[in-house]
Write a protein that holds these residues in place. Sequence first.
Motif, mmCIF file in Angstrom:
data_model
loop_
_atom_site.group_PDB
_atom_site.id
_atom_site.type_symbol
_atom_site.label_atom_id
_atom_site.label_comp_id
_atom_site.label_asym_id
_atom_site.label_seq_id
_atom_site.Cartn_x
_atom_site.Cartn_y
_atom_site.Cartn_z
ATOM 1 N N SER A 38 -5.073 -1.464 -7.244
ATOM 2 C CA SER A 38 -3.690 -1.828 -7.574
ATOM 3 C C SER A 38 -2.731 -0.688 -7.264
ATOM 4 N N GLN A 39 -3.130 0.539 -7.551
ATOM 5 C CA GLN A 39 -2.278 1.702 -7.272
ATOM 6 C C GLN A 39 -2.146 1.929 -5.768
ATOM 7 N N VAL A 40 -3.250 1.768 -5.053
ATOM 8 C CA VAL A 40 -3.226 1.952 -3.599
ATOM 9 C C VAL A 40 -2.263 0.953 -2.957
ATOM 10 N N GLU A 41 -2.347 -0.303 -3.389
ATOM 11 C CA GLU A 41 -1.473 -1.337 -2.822
ATOM 12 C C GLU A 41 -0.012 -1.047 -3.144
ATOM 13 N N GLU A 42 0.252 -0.594 -4.358
ATOM 14 C CA GLU A 42 1.628 -0.296 -4.750
ATOM 15 C C GLU A 42 2.176 0.889 -3.953
ATOM 16 N N GLU A 43 1.390 1.916 -3.789
ATOM 17 C CA GLU A 43 1.842 3.105 -3.066
ATOM 18 C C GLU A 43 1.999 2.840 -1.572
#
Length: 336
Positions: free
Chosen positions: A274-279
Motif C-alpha cells: 500500500s505504501q509503495v503504490e501510494e509513493e
Amino acid sequence: MTKVAVLGAGSWGTALANTMAKNGNEVVIWSHKAEQAAEINDSHRNERYLPGAALDQKLLATDDMKVAVDGAAIVLFVVPTKAIRMVAKQLAEVLAELDQQVILAHAAKGLEQGTHLRISQMIAEEVPAKDYTGLAVISGPSHAEDVVKGDLTAISIGSDDATAAKALQQALANKDFRPYTNSDLIGSELGGALKNIIAIGSGMLIGKGYGANAQAALLTRGLVEIRRVGQALGAQPETFLGLAGIGDLIVTGMSPNSRNYRAGVALASGKPLSQVEEEMGMVIEGVNTIKAVVDFEKEFNLELPITRTLYQVIYEGKTIDQGITDLMTRPLKAED
C-alpha cells in the motif's frame, strides 16, 4: 499528414503523441484534466509525468474527447487498464455522434481484473465493430522518459489487420523511433502485460543485494513462463523472442525507469504494498496482472514457479528471502 487522437496524457501517452507531432502529424492528446491540457498547450510541458521535457509546439491537448477525435484517422488509447472500459464507452458515444470510422490502437500493458481479458478485447466489447477498421497494440522496449528526449527506440506494432498496423507505423517512424509490425495481437499484448510481473521480481533481487547473475537468471526463466502462458492463450511463440517479448522484458526488468522494477526494489526494502503504490503515484500494472496469471496457471495446468512465488510474496505474506530459497531448491530438471 495524419490526424491522431491520443487518449491519455500520462508519460507514455504524451511521449507517443509528441513523437507523432514531431513527424508532422496533426496530434491532439485528450486528458480528463483541463489544467493538464492547458499546461501542454500553453507551456508545452507535462511536468507531473515528464518533468523537464520540452514538448513539440505543434502538439495540442484538450479535455473534450469529441474535439480530439473529430477527423482523426487513428485513435490511440494510453490509459491504465482499469480506465480502458470507461474511456472506450465514452469514445463509442463520440464516434456515434460524429458518425466516424477510425483505426483503434492502444499502448496499455495489463489484463482486466476479474475477466482476465486483454485490452483489445475490452475495447472491442465497448466500441461497435462498425466504428473501426482495425485494432493494434504498441509494445516493446520503450521508456517514455527516453523516447521524449530522442533516445534510439525500436518498438513493435501487433495487429491482425496489416493496414491498421502500417498506418500506425507510418505515423510513428522517424530517425530516432523505429516501429516494426507483426501479426500477433495476442502475443504482443500478453508480452507487454506479463513482463511487468517478472520486472517486480527483478527489482526485488536488486533490492536484496543480488547481482547480474541472479537478474539474468530470473529474466530468462521468467521469459519461459511468459511464453507458456502466451501459448496457452493462443499467441505465436516466436513473438516472445522479439521486441514485444524479450525486448520489453529486458528494458522493464533492468531499468530504474520502470515503475514495476522500482516497486520490487521498494518491496525488498520492507515497505508494504500500500505504501509503495501510494509513493509511486502511478499504476503498478504487474501487481494486478499477477492475479490473472495465477488463475491461468490453474486453468491451463501450467508450471509458473516464479509467478506463483511472487504472488505468495505480494499477497500471502511469504518473505522474499524464503521465496528465493524455494525457487533455488526446487527439484532439478532439464532446461526447457
